[in-house]
Scaffold this active site. Structure first.
Site, mmCIF file in Angstrom:
data_model
loop_
_atom_site.group_PDB
_atom_site.id
_atom_site.type_symbol
_atom_site.label_atom_id
_atom_site.label_comp_id
_atom_site.label_asym_id
_atom_site.label_seq_id
_atom_site.Cartn_x
_atom_site.Cartn_y
_atom_site.Cartn_z
ATOM 1 N N GLN A 126 50.924 48.134 40.872
ATOM 2 C CA GLN A 126 50.628 48.060 39.442
ATOM 3 C C GLN A 126 51.043 49.341 38.742
ATOM 4 O O GLN A 126 50.631 50.426 39.158
ATOM 5 C CB GLN A 126 49.127 47.814 39.300
ATOM 6 C CG GLN A 126 48.572 47.862 37.916
ATOM 7 C CD GLN A 126 47.146 47.308 37.876
ATOM 8 O OE1 GLN A 126 46.795 46.373 38.572
ATOM 9 N NE2 GLN A 126 46.312 47.907 37.058
ATOM 10 N N GLY A 127 51.838 49.248 37.697
ATOM 11 C CA GLY A 127 52.274 50.426 36.956
ATOM 12 C C GLY A 127 51.679 50.466 35.556
ATOM 13 O O GLY A 127 52.357 50.153 34.575
ATOM 14 N N TYR A 128 50.416 50.838 35.460
ATOM 15 C CA TYR A 128 49.737 50.897 34.166
ATOM 16 C C TYR A 128 49.509 52.359 33.753
ATOM 17 O O TYR A 128 50.101 52.851 32.811
ATOM 18 C CB TYR A 128 48.373 50.200 34.252
ATOM 19 C CG TYR A 128 48.391 48.709 34.079
ATOM 20 C CD1 TYR A 128 49.551 47.962 34.280
ATOM 21 C CD2 TYR A 128 47.231 48.023 33.720
ATOM 22 C CE1 TYR A 128 49.550 46.594 34.122
ATOM 23 C CE2 TYR A 128 47.230 46.644 33.564
ATOM 24 C CZ TYR A 128 48.384 45.929 33.759
ATOM 25 O OH TYR A 128 48.365 44.570 33.618
ATOM 26 N N SER A 161 48.057 52.226 43.429
ATOM 27 C CA SER A 161 47.691 52.092 44.836
ATOM 28 C C SER A 161 48.684 51.201 45.555
ATOM 29 O O SER A 161 49.348 50.361 44.947
ATOM 30 C CB SER A 161 46.257 51.591 45.023
ATOM 31 O OG SER A 161 45.942 50.631 44.079
ATOM 32 N N GLU A 244 41.146 39.873 37.318
ATOM 33 C CA GLU A 244 40.529 40.710 38.330
ATOM 34 C C GLU A 244 39.084 40.303 38.604
ATOM 35 O O GLU A 244 38.591 40.473 39.700
ATOM 36 C CB GLU A 244 40.585 42.175 37.885
ATOM 37 C CG GLU A 244 40.498 43.145 39.054
ATOM 38 C CD GLU A 244 41.089 44.506 38.719
ATOM 39 O OE1 GLU A 244 41.223 44.817 37.529
ATOM 40 O OE2 GLU A 244 41.421 45.240 39.656
ATOM 41 N N ASN A 366 33.226 55.356 34.464
ATOM 42 C CA ASN A 366 31.907 54.895 34.007
ATOM 43 C C ASN A 366 31.748 55.085 32.494
ATOM 44 O O ASN A 366 31.121 54.270 31.822
ATOM 45 C CB ASN A 366 30.797 55.667 34.735
ATOM 46 C CG ASN A 366 30.498 55.084 36.110
ATOM 47 O OD1 ASN A 366 31.229 54.217 36.598
ATOM 48 N ND2 ASN A 366 29.428 55.565 36.728
#
Lengths: 393, 353, 393, 353
Positions: A126-128, A161, A244, A366
């Site tokens: 994933q390239g965010y 990741s 997700e 958070n």
């Protein structure tokens, strides 16, 4: 959650018959904090699952899936975790990108990309996030321009990741010069193995490297490798994240339950179970597990009706904080030996302790989660962006 | 300069800080120690304890020291905490110096204390009272000192003996620990010949406790120094990190968390300074409070600092994790904070009607 | 804190000789949460103290004080608390207004107001907060206009403690029409006993009424009853608050210590001292007491040098949160009997529990304290006021 | 309507809410109860339990009930919690109904359950196992019911008997408590003649525990309802209260605190619903979790709500303090949360290897 199908039994039998032998060493491994374990064997295991038809069971039948019900998906994930199956190297492709392609992709994209995911032979990352687009995810600086029928990509992604084990990356990039925030973005599908791409692992405090930096210097993909149109990038990116919140959280919880049992069992063996304060913390950790499970069921049931229910927003911060606390509990239960590295390596609980500090940060800190809850679940006003008196007055 | 410190204290602090922050070098110091595989730095000891004279700080003037007592040691330990410099100061210039001062004969004092003050002797302390087979597993800095001071039961009394680390039969095994910047060893003295042990003096369990517990104050000061460094790093990062077109330091969630960190650190600091200044009768209680409070504070602050740094906070490259690991290690040092608080409760309930 | 004077001994002897007889019932009373106890007798006690010269010991000799050193003031307050002296009805006049008059008032104001304060015959209360100026203290709406040599005041103040027992109120009011925030304010000295003023007690959850609303409808004071000039109101008001960080905090801490001892003693009697978690909380509460004391000493020593040291900013939030936690501990130590009202009344510990919920709110909420610490002690940027995207964009 | 509730559940909830929020009347309801000096409202009982039929919710259809079990009771208790309406529902339609259903003879069930379902009987429950001199001090709603159900030891077994409250020699003394909206009584049955006691049935300690612990779920649901009400009040207040030219709801400190309140309440809600749906074998464990978690959550939320309301939050005039006092009282009801967690730990350690 009422009637049962035979998927659970079928998959359980398959796991029993196949998750053994050379795969034995993968049992309970490659979970977060341990993702660099046995990279080659994990990919082989994915092919094993793919060949047996166990990748994409939730996809529509038209794309080779089994169109499994929510209940079956829950069973599937629970069985996988119950058998100690390793962290899924293919989960980004299978549970995030594939549903996005199915919902928003062209027929050609479906033909091109779904089979490799389904077979367990092609892996995605994933390239965010970018160095300056962390909490502020829309502050994308990576550029994509169309030239001679190809997208040319320049920029940098971070916290990616599984990049080392992947074949492809999906990239959110800015296609329109001068656009800001959520406008002017594109969502591109890019092969990793090309000269314009450089991957550098980021070593974490746990000594492992789950995350990577990915550098793009004139990296390329086909003009057709865009999902949606120019300017749709943000919408597609968010839709992907929506997938997700799925049944896989129940599988994650079974990993947590396993970690918890290990800690409780250690406390029983080493006498820490006599300590009144450890007892309180053990009991509270267990209560948290049960609460996570039921909250996930509430969310899943509600999302069947198409609406995202409010309590769904709390899932990330709740599990992340719970897991961080579990890591602290694990160390305290280990007692004096918590500091010692047997064989010079972190043991599983020490890794849990260290890696769990990233749980409350990656995938939205958070702090960002609280913002999201306040604004979306509770309807409170948005934070002013810059431009208050801080920057210009 | 602020209470309870004088200008002299402040000069010492600046000298220690200058040396130790050079050593720290933005985190390169701890990383170098980690890479070396040895959790101490003997060159730094020569410079810091010897040339800079820091080993002398709490030693009596009569033995070549600066006579600055607990308060002087607090200054040094805060700076050691802020740099994670791997030096056996706490054991050498804390426990062992106090032990010799408290129970040694004049002759022994004259012999040992000047060496410590000059930075010429490094020492570790080892409590062998309940050791099985003359073996313990948790001695800090045993592998980088000249002499080990061992307390052991001798009938109803406690006897302290010194053992040179080159003594035949003394086996010192360094352990790999999560905190890579402080040496941690198993020590086995079962093979040491009685001739290689020199009796330093005899004492009672009560007196020994009083002496050893003064080192709680030093440990607590190390925690305060490390925590302050983490807050400073966090404030600096928050001021320059921009998200949503604002420095994140302008977000209330960040500001309030930093305010809570500040309160926590200043409270720990008060506890440490109070303990350093406490009268002998109040020392044990004050040291318990300082250590329990500061150890908890340090762990909390390092966790907060990682959280407020976002992604970079949990990378190895960024040095916060070294502080986090030290803070965690301090939770197991000299017993846990809950145990300290329980002891304190006992003292309180003895006191009330 | 080095040399000692004989003030401690002198005052202790006086308390011993005079705080007895009819005053016996005031012992330990009239502390926050109990301020409505024995109102008449408390005022008489103040006159007793005044007549003996024990009010204003910290004032300059020129105004009848003893110019006592910081050390003596600490001793004075500690002795007062040690003898169980009741909450001081005159403390706002003595420790807040008088220093302000001495620093900023005219000679005529000094002559007019200081003697009554010193004698313990005239009492003052504070008119700062308004219904819409709570956390945002500068949002004053109360108006004052000059007419025929008199200030005419209209508006409302709230959270005014001791108003029922007071003779005067100092009022921050807006003198310049159209001014906003900290500009255009005046600081006026106003007699309470007049037709234009109405005082209504606010009953708190503890059943008592420490605080009041004060309504001004054409209330008046002399043109000369202004401290500073027009537009100086904010400066004077803040200077007055600066005097609050004084030696009296050490006296307050002795009250806290007394409450703590009561709770520890109860735990010893009723067996709660065996409970490991109660033991932890008792020990932590005690540690908090010691920390408060030493923090106050650090602040006091530093403020002798004229600078306000950073740790001074934490005092309010620290003691307020500590005291609130002490209230919860008190209830848990009481155990099952915590809920029962003996004789139908809240006992001292129950009052402590209930009243302490206001500690973290009045005099600046914990949230405001954190803002102040972040901005003043840590130098972090200010919060944008409205006018970000929230109100207009 | 959201899982685990059906449309039928939702209709019941709306009916209960309509009635109870009218009763609550912006806080006037609890204040009226406080003023009356009697911590129950018999008129409200007639309307709520009888006319509205809420007493029937968990009673078996065979006895005129709605057969909605624990989940039905959860709905009612949440709404009772949100209104603080002073009704003996938990004892009558919870513990006592379950006791009779669980251990009563057919005859007794036929007699009592329809009366409860119709709202014609109000009952209190009293655990007399360890009572000294046949006297206990903590019975809720004993002074406003028709019948008291007393469990007591009978040899190795437990026996449950009913005593009409008008029985001669039964002394019920209401106490003043900090929470003025729930009756709390001392009960002395030492003077009651055996003839006035009717044996309902016999049971074991284990079975009795299982039955009584189902009421933990109801208590937990009351906590969730009350906590949600406090969060709703806080959100409303924060949206309209302007400070620094902004509604305070736009400040991150307020937003994040409200988010934490939300998380805490939803977690408690999950625990409660999970317990209501738990299979019989899991009931005890799930009820322990629900009660311990929800009681802590409620106390925390009411404290937060007061804090976020600022000055008005701690006034008597504003009704938050009634919720705060109820939340505090629930900490002592059926034992404390730490005790629950300790019991849970015992169950956990029995289970692991």
């Amino acid at each position: 959650m009422s009637q049962t199908s035979n998927l659970r039994a079928e998959f359980s039998a398959w796991m029993h018959a196949n998750f053994c032998g050379e795969y034995e060493c993968l049992r309970g491994r490659a979970t977060p904090g341990d993702e660099d374990a046995f990279p080659g064997l994990r990919l082989k295991w994915e092919r094993e699952m793919g060949a047996a038809g166990w990748i994409g069971v939730g996809w529509p039948k038209a794309y080779g899936g089994r169109d499994a019900s929510l209940e079956d998906l829950v069973s599937f994930n629970e069985e996988y975790a119950r058998h100690g199956g390793p962290g899924r190297a293919g989960h980004i492709g299978e549970t995030l990108l594939a549903p996005t392609i199915i919902a928003y992709g062209t027929e050609a994209q479906k033909q091109k990309y779904l089979p490799g995911i389904k077979a367990g032979t092609e892996f995605w990352c994933q390239g965010y996030s970018e160095p300056n687009a962390g909490s502020d995810l829309s502050n994308i600086k990576t550029k994509a321009r169309l030239e001679n029928g190809r997208w040319i990509i320049n920029g940098q992604k971070i916290w990616t990741s599984l990049a080392m084990d992947s074949d492809y990356i999906f990239v959110v990039a800015r296609a329109e010069d001068g656009s800001v925030g959520r406008c002017g973005l594109v969502f591109l599908l890019v092969k990793l193995d090309q000269v314009g791409i450089d991957i550098r692992p980021i070593k974490q405090m746990s000594g492992t490297a789950e995350f990577n930096e990915v550098f793009f210097e004139g990296a390329m993909c086909d003009e057709a490798d865009i999902i949606g149109g120019i300017g749709d990038g943000w919408k597609i990116a968010m839709a992907l994240l929506g997938f997700e919140r799925g049944a896989s959280t129940l599988g994650q919880q079974m990993i947590f339950a396993d970690e918890f049992r290990q800690i409780a069992s250690l406390a029983k063996r080493n006498g820490m179970m006599q300590d009144p304060m450890i007892r309180q913390r053990i009991a509270k950790a267990y209560a948290g597990l049960k609460i996570m499970r039921f909250t996930a069921l509430r969310t899943l049931e509600a999302s069947q009706g198409g609406e995202l229910s409010k309590e769904g927003y709390m899932s990330k911060i709740f599990w992340a904080s719970w897991h961080r606390d579990l890591g602290e509990l694990a160390m305290d239960v280990m007692g004096a030996s918590a500091e010692i590295l047997d064989d010079g390596e972190y043991n599983k609980l020490q890794k849990l302790f260290l890696f769990s500090r990233s749980d409350t940060i990656y995938g939205g800190t958070n702090q960002i989660q609280r913002n999201i809850i306040a604004e979306r679940a509770l309807g409170m006003p948005k934070e002013p962006r810059g431009g208050g008196i801080v920057i210009k007055g | 300069m602020a209470y309870p410190f004088t200008d002299e204290h402040e000069m010492i602090r600046m000298a220690a800080r200058g040396f130790l922050q050079d050593w720290y070098d933005g985190g390169a110091g701890p990383e170098r120690i980690y890479q070396s595989g040895k959790a101490y730095d003997s060159r730094a000891w020569a410079g810091f304890a010897g040339e800079l004279g820091m080993a002398a700080i709490a030693i009596d003037e009569a033995y070549g020291g600066a006579s600055l007592g607990d308060l002087g040691r607090v200054i040094v330990m805060e700076e050691l905490g802020a740099s994670l410099c791997s030096l056996p100061f706490l054991t050498t210039c804390g426990i062992v110096a106090d032990l010799i001062d408290g129970i040694g004969t004049d002759e022994i004092k004259q012999d040992v204390l000047p060496k410590i003050a000059a930075g010429e002797m490094r020492a570790a302390y080892l409590d062998g009272h309940d050791a099985k087979d003359k073996r313990v597993y948790n001695t800090v800095y045993a592998d980088c000192v000249d002499t080990i001071f061992l307390s052991r039961r001798a009938g109803d009394a406690i006897e302290v003996v010194s053992i040179p680390t080159e003594a035949n039969g003394l086996i010192i095994t360094p352990e790999k620990t999560m905190d890579p910047t402080r040496s941690f060893c198993a020590v086995d003295w079962s093979g040491v010949a009685p001739l290689d042990m020199t009796v330093i003096g005899k004492t009672t369990q009560i007196q020994l406790n009083e002496i050893v517990m003064r080192s709680f104050i030093s440990l607590a000061a190390e925690c305060v120094g490390g925590a302050q460094k983490c807050l400073d790093m966090t404030l600096e990062y928050a001021a320059q990190r921009v998200q949503f077109d604002r420095p994140i330091a302008s977000f209330q969630a960040i500001k309030h968390r930093c305010a809570d960190m500040f309160i926590c650190i200043e409270a720990a600091r008060s506890a440490v300074y109070a303990a350093a200044l406490a009268a002998p009768d109040d020392k044990t209680e004050a040291a318990l409070i300082a250590k329990a409070y500061a150890v908890d504070a340090y762990f909390k602050i390092t966790g907060d600092a990682i959280q407020l740094h976002g992604g970079i906070g949990f990378t190895w490259e960024y040095p916060l994790h070294f502080f986090f690991k030290r803070a965690r290690a301090n939770r197991s040092m000299f017993g846990s904070a809950p145990r300290d608080y329980d002891r304190l409760a006992t003292l309180i309930f003895e006191d009330v009607a």
